[in-house]
Motif scaffolding. Structure first.
Motif, PDB file in Angstrom:
ATOM      1  N   VAL A 184       0.764  -1.075  -0.131  1.00  0.00           N
ATOM      2  CA  VAL A 184       0.097  -0.102  -0.075  1.00  0.00           C
ATOM      3  C   VAL A 184       0.979   1.227   0.052  1.00  0.00           C
ATOM      4  N   ALA A 185       0.771   2.043  -0.998  1.00  0.00           N
ATOM      5  CA  ALA A 185       1.818   3.110  -1.057  1.00  0.00           C
ATOM      6  C   ALA A 185       1.100   4.458  -0.299  1.00  0.00           C
ATOM      7  N   GLY A 186       1.932   4.982   0.563  1.00  0.00           N
ATOM      8  CA  GLY A 186       1.645   6.216   1.339  1.00  0.00           C
ATOM      9  C   GLY A 186       0.595   5.883   2.340  1.00  0.00           C
ATOM     10  N   ALA A 187       0.565   4.902   2.849  1.00  0.00           N
ATOM     11  CA  ALA A 187      -0.139   4.586   3.950  1.00  0.00           C
ATOM     12  C   ALA A 187       0.249   5.052   5.184  1.00  0.00           C
ATOM     13  N   THR A 188      -0.538   4.706   6.391  1.00  0.00           N
ATOM     14  CA  THR A 188      -0.317   5.265   7.566  1.00  0.00           C
ATOM     15  C   THR A 188       0.280   4.168   8.573  1.00  0.00           C
ATOM     16  N   TYR A 189       1.114   4.596   9.460  1.00  0.00           N
ATOM     17  CA  TYR A 189       1.469   3.927  10.813  1.00  0.00           C
ATOM     18  C   TYR A 189       0.180   3.644  11.568  1.00  0.00           C
ATOM     19  N   THR A 190      -0.395   2.467  11.945  1.00  0.00           N
ATOM     20  CA  THR A 190      -1.379   2.264  12.708  1.00  0.00           C
ATOM     21  C   THR A 190      -1.378   1.294  13.574  1.00  0.00           C
ATOM     22  N   THR A 191      -2.416   1.205  14.528  1.00  0.00           N
ATOM     23  CA  THR A 191      -2.452   0.180  15.618  1.00  0.00           C
ATOM     24  C   THR A 191      -4.070   0.168  15.958  1.00  0.00           C
ATOM     25  N   VAL A 192      -4.358  -0.977  16.591  1.00  0.00           N
ATOM     26  CA  VAL A 192      -5.849  -1.173  17.123  1.00  0.00           C
ATOM     27  C   VAL A 192      -5.634  -1.420  18.637  1.00  0.00           C
ATOM     28  N   THR A 193      -6.386  -0.813  19.311  1.00  0.00           N
ATOM     29  CA  THR A 193      -6.026  -1.094  20.941  1.00  0.00           C
ATOM     30  C   THR A 193      -7.321  -0.650  21.925  1.00  0.00           C
ATOM     31  N   ASN A 194      -7.338  -1.484  22.849  1.00  0.00           N
ATOM     32  CA  ASN A 194      -8.165  -1.086  23.980  1.00  0.00           C
ATOM     33  C   ASN A 194      -7.474  -0.014  24.715  1.00  0.00           C
ATOM     34  N   TRP A 195      -8.182   0.768  25.384  1.00  0.00           N
ATOM     35  CA  TRP A 195      -7.509   2.008  25.970  1.00  0.00           C
ATOM     36  C   TRP A 195      -7.337   1.857  27.541  1.00  0.00           C
ATOM     37  N   TRP A 196      -8.419   1.224  28.042  1.00  0.00           N
ATOM     38  CA  TRP A 196      -8.497   0.736  29.608  1.00  0.00           C
ATOM     39  C   TRP A 196      -8.060  -0.518  29.885  1.00  0.00           C
ATOM     40  N   GLY A 197      -7.776  -0.575  31.108  1.00  0.00           N
ATOM     41  CA  GLY A 197      -7.280  -1.933  31.566  1.00  0.00           C
ATOM     42  C   GLY A 197      -7.380  -2.095  32.959  1.00  0.00           C
ATOM     43  N   ASP A 198      -7.029  -3.346  33.577  1.00  0.00           N
ATOM     44  CA  ASP A 198      -7.075  -3.447  35.008  1.00  0.00           C
ATOM     45  C   ASP A 198      -5.782  -3.102  35.775  1.00  0.00           C
ATOM     46  N   TRP A 199      -6.021  -2.784  37.191  1.00  0.00           N
ATOM     47  CA  TRP A 199      -4.787  -2.462  38.032  1.00  0.00           C
ATOM     48  C   TRP A 199      -4.346  -4.103  38.506  1.00  0.00           C
ATOM     49  N   ILE A 200      -3.007  -4.116  38.603  1.00  0.00           N
ATOM     50  CA  ILE A 200      -2.391  -5.216  39.134  1.00  0.00           C
ATOM     51  C   ILE A 200      -1.560  -5.031  40.347  1.00  0.00           C
ATOM     52  N   GLU A 201      -1.399  -5.860  40.970  1.00  0.00           N
ATOM     53  CA  GLU A 201      -0.278  -6.170  42.316  1.00  0.00           C
ATOM     54  C   GLU A 201       0.898  -6.338  41.886  1.00  0.00           C
ATOM     55  N   LEU A 202       2.111  -5.711  42.048  1.00  0.00           N
ATOM     56  CA  LEU A 202       3.465  -6.025  41.563  1.00  0.00           C
ATOM     57  C   LEU A 202       4.283  -5.555  42.704  1.00  0.00           C
ATOM     58  N   ASP A 203       4.904  -6.599  43.404  1.00  0.00           N
ATOM     59  CA  ASP A 203       5.881  -6.351  44.566  1.00  0.00           C
ATOM     60  C   ASP A 203       5.101  -5.344  45.534  1.00  0.00           C
ATOM     61  N   PHE A 278       2.749   0.923  14.535  1.00  0.00           N
ATOM     62  CA  PHE A 278       3.531   1.605  15.844  1.00  0.00           C
ATOM     63  C   PHE A 278       2.369   1.056  16.982  1.00  0.00           C
ATOM     64  N   SER A 279       3.051   0.588  18.005  1.00  0.00           N
ATOM     65  CA  SER A 279       2.238   0.443  19.135  1.00  0.00           C
ATOM     66  C   SER A 279       2.935   0.045  20.544  1.00  0.00           C
ATOM     67  N   CYS A 280       2.448   0.495  21.507  1.00  0.00           N
ATOM     68  CA  CYS A 280       3.011   0.429  22.930  1.00  0.00           C
ATOM     69  C   CYS A 280       2.379  -0.794  23.519  1.00  0.00           C
ATOM     70  N   ALA A 281       2.996  -1.612  24.757  1.00  0.00           N
ATOM     71  CA  ALA A 281       2.627  -2.485  25.211  1.00  0.00           C
ATOM     72  C   ALA A 281       1.870  -2.096  26.591  1.00  0.00           C
ATOM     73  N   LYS A 282       1.258  -2.738  27.147  1.00  0.00           N
ATOM     74  CA  LYS A 282       0.764  -2.741  28.632  1.00  0.00           C
ATOM     75  C   LYS A 282       1.901  -2.707  29.444  1.00  0.00           C
ATOM     76  N   PRO A 283       2.112  -1.620  30.553  1.00  0.00           N
ATOM     77  CA  PRO A 283       3.144  -1.627  31.512  1.00  0.00           C
ATOM     78  C   PRO A 283       3.582  -2.773  31.979  1.00  0.00           C
ATOM     79  N   SER A 284       2.598  -4.002  32.200  1.00  0.00           N
ATOM     80  CA  SER A 284       3.172  -5.101  32.771  1.00  0.00           C
ATOM     81  C   SER A 284       4.047  -5.993  31.930  1.00  0.00           C
ATOM     82  N   CYS A 285       3.990  -5.671  30.731  1.00  0.00           N
ATOM     83  CA  CYS A 285       4.946  -6.574  29.733  1.00  0.00           C
ATOM     84  C   CYS A 285       6.383  -5.973  29.657  1.00  0.00           C
ATOM     85  N   ARG A 286       6.502  -4.546  30.000  1.00  0.00           N
ATOM     86  CA  ARG A 286       7.554  -3.973  30.218  1.00  0.00           C
ATOM     87  C   ARG A 286       8.269  -4.075  31.588  1.00  0.00           C
TER      88      ARG A 286
END
Length: 374
Positions: A184-203, A278-286
Motif C-alpha cells: 500500500v503506497a503512502g499509507a499510515t502507521y496504525t494500531t488497534v487497541t483497547n484504552w483501559w485495563g485493570d490494575w495489578i499488584e506487583l511487588d 506503531f504500538s505500545c505494550a501494557k506496562p506489565s509487559c515492560r
C-alpha cells in the motif's frame, strides 16, 4: 479449543487471536471444535441478544471454513436454555470427539477437563497469569501440558513466580494464508487497541496496567517523526473528551476501533491497508520482561508491514531493528521509525520473513500437537 469470544462480538481483533489457532489446526487436517462457555452470558443477558451473538459467531466461523465448529456449554453450573444450544454439540459431544482440548479459558473446572483424553493450558497473558495464580486470584486446574507465549515464564530470567507449574514456550501462531503480504503506497502507521485495563499488584504495589498509561508518553511522536500515526481505539466519553485531544494535538489521528474494525474482515483490511504498525505494550509487559509480542503485531508482520513496538524484554529470536523494531522511550521510537523509512522495502521483507520463520501457524500448532499428544 475453549476461546473466550462470544461475550465480545465487537472485538474483531480478539476473535483473530483464536482464528489464527483454529485456521492453522484446520489446515493440518484437524477437526476443530470451538467450545464456548455461555453459562454466565445466558444467565445475565437477554435471550435475544445471546441468540444474535451465537448466530454472528457461527456465521463468522463458517465464513472461514469452520463449518459446524461452534459448540456450547456451561462451566458455571447455570442450566442452558435448550433452544439456545439446539443442533449444536455440547461439552460431552465435544469431549467424545476430541483428542485434545486447547484450554484458553484458564479457569475451566477439573470435571470438564477430565472428560477429555488430553488437555493443554495455553497462557496468553504471560507473567500476569502466574501472578494471579501466586496471589490466589485464579485457580488453574491440572492439565497434561502447560504452554505459554512468554519466553521467560518458568525460567531463571523471569521477574515473577511460575505459579507452581512447569511451562513450555510456544510462539503465537499466525495463519499465513489468511495474512498475505500487501503493498500500500503512502499509507499510515496504525494500531488497534483497547484504552483501559485493570490494575495489578506487583511487588506489593498497585500498578495501572492499561494502554492509556502506555501511549500518552508518546503523544508527541507524530510531530517528532513527521510520519502519519493513527490508532483505532475503543472510545468512551471520557477518553474522547479528555485523552484524545492530547493525542490529536501531538499529530495523532484517532478513530473509533468499533467503527474502523467492526468485523474480522474489516480488521484484516485495516491492518493490510497500513504502512506499518506503531504500538505500545501494557506496562506489565515492560515491567515483567516477559518477551511478549502481540498477536496483532504478528498479523502486521505476516502482511509485510514493519512493526515498531515497545520492548518487552530480551528474546532468543525477536530482533530489535530488523522488520520488528523495539523501543524503550520516545527517542528510540522516533529513531526506529526513521530506520524503517530509510529502507522500507528491506524492513517489509524482513517482517514477512520473521513471521514465516517463527510464527507460521501450521508449524506452531504442529509442534503444539506433538508436545500435547506425545
Amino acid at each position: 479449543m475453549t476461546p473466550l469470544t462470544l461475550g465480545y462480538p465487537e472485538g474483531a481483533g480478539h476473535l483473530w487471536v483464536y482464528l489464527n489457532w483454529a485456521l492453522s489446526l484446520h489446515a493440518l487436517g484437524c477437526r476443530v471444535i470451538w467450545l464456548e462457555d455461555i453459562g454466565e452470558l445466558a444467565a445475565t443477558r437477554p435471550r435475544a441478544e445471546v441468540e444474535r451473538d451465537i448466530a454472528t459467531l457461527s456465521a463468522r466461523l463458517e465464513s472461514h471454513g469452520l463449518d459446524r465448529a461452534l459448540a456450547l456449554t456451561s462451566f458455571s453450573g447455570h442450566e442452558l436454555d435448550a433452544g439456545l444450544v439446539a443442533g449444536r454439540p455440547d461439552l460431552e459431544a465435544a469431549a467424545a470427539e476430541a483428542d485434545l482440548m486447547l484450554d484458553f479459558a484458564y479457569d475451566t473446572p477439573p470435571w470438564a477437563l477430565a472428560l477429555f483424553r488430553r488437555s493443554a493450558l495455553v497462557d496468553l497473558d504471560p507473567g500476569l497469569l502466574q501472578l494471579w495464580m501466586s496471589q490466589g486470584k485464579l485457580r488453574v486446574s491440572d492439565h497434561d501440558l502447560n504452554l505459554t507465549i512468554g519466553e521467560t515464564v518458568g525460567t531463571s530470567e523471569a521477574r515473577f513466580p511460575d505459579g507452581g507449574l512447569r511451562w513450555q514456550h510456544t510462539p503465537s501462531p499466525v495463519f499465513l494464508a489468511a495474512w498475505p503480504p500487501t503493498e500500500v503506497a503512502g499509507a499510515t502507521y496504525t494500531t488497534v487497541t483497547n484504552w483501559w485495563g485493570d490494575w495489578i499488584e506487583l511487588d506489593g504495589e498497585a500498578v495501572c496496567n492499561d494502554k492509556r498509561s502506555a501511549f500518552l508518553p508518546y503523544a508527541e511522536l507524530p510531530a517528532r517523526t513527521g510520519q502519519p500515526l493513527e490508532m483505532a481505539v475503543t472510545l468512551d466519553d471520557y477518553t474522547a473528551e479528555t485523552d484524545m485531544p492530547i493525542l490529536e494535538r501531538g499529530g495523532w489521528n484517532v478513530r473509533d476501533a468499533w467503527e474502523a474494525c467492526p468485523t474480522p474482515e474489516d480488521y484484516r483490511a485495516y491492518i493490510q491497508g497500513s504502512r506499518a504498525e506503531f504500538s505500545c505494550a501494557k506496562p506489565s509487559c515492560r515491567l515483567l520482561g516477559n518477551a511478549w509480542i502481540s498477536d496483532r503485531t504478528l498479523c502486521y508482520l505476516a502482511s509485510g508491514k514493519p512493526a515498531v513496538v515497545e520492548h518487552t524484554g530480551l528474546s532468543r529470536f525477536l530482533p530489535d531493528a530488523e522488520g520488528l523494531l523495539r523501543f524503550r522511550d520516545i527517542d528510540e521510537a522516533a529513531a526506529a521509525i526513521e530506520n524503517v523509512e530509510s529502507d522500507y522495502e528491506r524492513h517489509s521483507n524482513l517482517a514477512r520473513a520473521l513471521a514465516e520463520e517463527h510464527f507460521d501457524g501450521e508449524k506452531v500448532v504442529r509442534r503444539v500437537l506433538e508436545l500435547a499428544l506425545a
